[in-house]
Design a protein around this motif. Sequence first.
Motif, PDB file in Angstrom:
ATOM      1  N   MET A 135      43.181  52.596  36.222  1.00 28.29           N
ATOM      2  CA  MET A 135      42.691  51.454  35.441  1.00 28.29           C
ATOM      3  C   MET A 135      42.995  50.166  36.202  1.00 28.29           C
ATOM      4  O   MET A 135      44.021  50.052  36.876  1.00 28.29           O
ATOM      5  CB  MET A 135      43.358  51.432  34.058  1.00 28.29           C
ATOM      6  CG  MET A 135      42.913  50.296  33.153  1.00 28.29           C
ATOM      7  SD  MET A 135      43.646  50.467  31.476  1.00 28.29           S
ATOM      8  CE  MET A 135      42.942  49.027  30.655  1.00 28.29           C
ATOM      9  N   ILE A 136      42.092  49.194  36.081  1.00 29.98           N
ATOM     10  CA  ILE A 136      42.303  47.861  36.649  1.00 29.98           C
ATOM     11  C   ILE A 136      42.121  46.834  35.548  1.00 29.98           C
ATOM     12  O   ILE A 136      41.158  46.888  34.781  1.00 29.98           O
ATOM     13  CB  ILE A 136      41.314  47.568  37.799  1.00 29.98           C
ATOM     14  CG1 ILE A 136      41.594  48.484  39.000  1.00 29.98           C
ATOM     15  CG2 ILE A 136      41.399  46.110  38.229  1.00 29.98           C
ATOM     16  CD1 ILE A 136      40.622  48.295  40.151  1.00 29.98           C
ATOM     17  N   VAL A 137      43.078  45.910  35.459  1.00 32.61           N
ATOM     18  CA  VAL A 137      42.946  44.751  34.578  1.00 32.61           C
ATOM     19  C   VAL A 137      42.832  43.533  35.485  1.00 32.61           C
ATOM     20  O   VAL A 137      43.715  43.289  36.317  1.00 32.61           O
ATOM     21  CB  VAL A 137      44.149  44.603  33.633  1.00 32.61           C
ATOM     22  CG1 VAL A 137      43.907  43.466  32.643  1.00 32.61           C
ATOM     23  CG2 VAL A 137      44.435  45.902  32.904  1.00 32.61           C
ATOM     24  N   ALA A 138      41.743  42.781  35.341  1.00 32.89           N
ATOM     25  CA  ALA A 138      41.485  41.669  36.263  1.00 32.89           C
ATOM     26  C   ALA A 138      40.903  40.483  35.520  1.00 32.89           C
ATOM     27  O   ALA A 138      40.326  40.618  34.427  1.00 32.89           O
ATOM     28  CB  ALA A 138      40.519  42.117  37.361  1.00 32.89           C
ATOM     29  N   VAL A 139      41.060  39.294  36.105  1.00 36.54           N
ATOM     30  CA  VAL A 139      40.379  38.115  35.564  1.00 36.54           C
ATOM     31  C   VAL A 139      38.876  38.357  35.677  1.00 36.54           C
ATOM     32  O   VAL A 139      38.401  39.040  36.585  1.00 36.54           O
ATOM     33  CB  VAL A 139      40.802  36.830  36.300  1.00 36.54           C
ATOM     34  CG1 VAL A 139      42.244  36.486  35.984  1.00 36.54           C
ATOM     35  CG2 VAL A 139      40.612  36.958  37.807  1.00 36.54           C
ATOM     36  N   HIS A 140      38.126  37.775  34.762  1.00 34.35           N
ATOM     37  CA  HIS A 140      36.733  38.192  34.567  1.00 34.35           C
ATOM     38  C   HIS A 140      35.748  37.550  35.534  1.00 34.35           C
ATOM     39  O   HIS A 140      34.579  37.932  35.556  1.00 34.35           O
ATOM     40  CB  HIS A 140      36.294  37.871  33.134  1.00 34.35           C
ATOM     41  CG  HIS A 140      35.972  36.417  32.918  1.00 34.35           C
ATOM     42  ND1 HIS A 140      36.938  35.437  32.918  1.00 34.35           N
ATOM     43  CD2 HIS A 140      34.783  35.777  32.730  1.00 34.35           C
ATOM     44  CE1 HIS A 140      36.373  34.261  32.712  1.00 34.35           C
ATOM     45  NE2 HIS A 140      35.080  34.428  32.594  1.00 34.35           N
ATOM     46  N   ASP A 141      36.156  36.571  36.338  1.00 37.66           N
ATOM     47  CA  ASP A 141      35.180  35.853  37.155  1.00 37.66           C
ATOM     48  C   ASP A 141      34.557  36.763  38.210  1.00 37.66           C
ATOM     49  O   ASP A 141      35.109  37.798  38.593  1.00 37.66           O
ATOM     50  CB  ASP A 141      35.816  34.618  37.803  1.00 37.66           C
ATOM     51  CG  ASP A 141      36.915  34.962  38.780  1.00 37.66           C
ATOM     52  OD1 ASP A 141      36.598  35.499  39.858  1.00 37.66           O
ATOM     53  OD2 ASP A 141      38.091  34.703  38.468  1.00 37.66           O
ATOM     54  N   ASP A 142      33.404  36.341  38.707  1.00 40.56           N
ATOM     55  CA  ASP A 142      32.622  37.189  39.600  1.00 40.56           C
ATOM     56  C   ASP A 142      33.345  37.488  40.905  1.00 40.56           C
ATOM     57  O   ASP A 142      33.188  38.576  41.465  1.00 40.56           O
ATOM     58  CB  ASP A 142      31.271  36.531  39.900  1.00 40.56           C
ATOM     59  CG  ASP A 142      30.318  36.600  38.721  1.00 40.56           C
ATOM     60  OD1 ASP A 142      30.493  37.504  37.885  1.00 40.56           O
ATOM     61  OD2 ASP A 142      29.413  35.753  38.633  1.00 40.56           O
ATOM     62  N   ARG A 143      34.154  36.535  41.391  1.00 36.34           N
ATOM     63  CA  ARG A 143      34.784  36.767  42.679  1.00 36.34           C
ATOM     64  C   ARG A 143      35.781  37.915  42.604  1.00 36.34           C
ATOM     65  O   ARG A 143      35.859  38.741  43.505  1.00 36.34           O
ATOM     66  CB  ARG A 143      35.502  35.509  43.176  1.00 36.34           C
ATOM     67  CG  ARG A 143      35.986  35.640  44.604  1.00 36.34           C
ATOM     68  CD  ARG A 143      36.847  34.470  45.037  1.00 36.34           C
ATOM     69  NE  ARG A 143      37.190  34.581  46.438  1.00 36.34           N
ATOM     70  CZ  ARG A 143      38.075  35.433  46.940  1.00 36.34           C
ATOM     71  NH1 ARG A 143      38.689  36.267  46.133  1.00 36.34           N
ATOM     72  NH2 ARG A 143      38.337  35.480  48.232  1.00 36.34           N
TER      73      ARG A 143
END
Length: 554
Positions: A135-143
Amino acid sequence: MLERFLSKTQFSSYEDLRENYHLNIPDNFNFAYDVVDEYAASDPEKVALVWCDDSGREATFTFREMKLYSDKAANVFRDAGIRRGDKVMLILRRRYQFWFCLLALHKLGAVAIPATHLLSPHDVSYRNNAADIKMIVAVHDDRVAGHVDEAHPDSPSLRVKASVGGPRDGWLDFDRALEGASDHFERPQGDEATDVHDTLLLYFTSGTTGMPKMVCHDHTYPLGHIITAKYWHNLHENSLHCTVADTGWAKCAWGKIYGQWIVGAAVFVCDFDRFDAGMLMRIVEKYKVTSFCAPPTVYRFIIKEDLSKYNFEHLEYCTVAGEPLNPEVFERFYRATGLKIREGFGQTEAIVLLAAFPWVPPRPGSMGKPSPGFNVDVVNGKGESCDAGDEGEIVIRTGDNPPAGMFTGYYRDEALTKSVWHDGVYHTGDMAWRDEDGYYWFVGRADDLIKSSGYRIGPFEVESALIEHPAVLECAVTGVPDPDRGQVVKATVVLVPNYTPGEELVRELQQHVKRVTAPYKYPRIIEFVDELPKTISGKIRRATIREEDSGEPV
């Protein structure tokens, strides 16, 4: 809280610290339950985290709230199928949700893999496959999230992607899930209960050469950072500590959670998109930060500011780690603030190993003295202890009982682990010498040493000489192959604005180095660049410069 883990907490001298520091590790210790939840029960309104960003948003979280949100996050992860031993990568910059997620994964017994937002799609897929990330939790921006999406087709182990800060197609909206999750989470028992020797964290090192290594730490690792926070950062119950580090760096574990909270200090976090030294100083002043730690790169930019504009009366203590601190930076910061920066040395594989502890007067350019519980030495090529003044490799003599804070090995690479840690000795790969008073002085990475006309030249001392010149903002010193001398010294230099590159400045810098250090160490080649190649954690990649100069991979 500290008394639960130390037989003695107050020491009268460095010698007292070295002789009488003794850590008590409870059976099946789990930082999230045995520190954070304990504070939530005994002192629920105690401040744990003070957070702001560069757009003006701010938030303060107590330990009661840390327990609340970490319990809710644990339920989110469990509902997503995460169990004990599963790998979860967190690419969350400095968002406050990082702390909820990290604690939640500790509670579940899952393995947290903090990572920087600067990863390319190739970097993401490499990590996914090397560690079987589920699983990955990441900020949602495209970059950031976009790079995860690009990497997903090449990542068969990846099952769940969760976004923070906004929804994204095909992703779990973590913030919404957190809001709706139950705040009741029982400490797992039986087969799901965590063991103190379980892997807690897995860090991909940002090494200056080669592919990243996977460094494993178990549940004793947070207790090792008592030394970092209490006896290097010199924190207390009323401290507000700021470490400048992305949550993807091991430096975050050093300065933004474990030791700080065990000591009872609050952690300050500024979530910014672009580093600006003036902005950072204004925030340190506004929030009355009492303790500050940053890599040398940050201090090099800070001293270029007009520090007389800021009120630092509340600032009690300043520390530095990541790379050696140039003496010129030390002196200029001291003149501007009255504070002596105290250096520390360590690695992703360990906690702070050498430091200018409170009883150890800092000597500009020195890493300080060994941490309690760590048998640090400098050895020659035969593994023999070096005499004072002789250069050798920094090693840790661990025997069969490594101290808390040492890594447990490189994940899935027993051969690599044994290559650096064998016969009860861990080899750091860093070169140094020790003076008559027991202070350690950094020379360079073993791979970075320059051999010219029979002389061994450490890049750090040449860089320290160059940084004293007012034209130099940053520099990297490397060796360039030479048919007559073996190698010659090259300096790659970033100039302060308003200075113009040219032959006249080259000669001026060369003469400057000759004056302040041995003449044979001066850089015969000087190249001016706009920026230096660096690792994702901000360390200068001298190997990249050497590779570009040779035209061949290093």
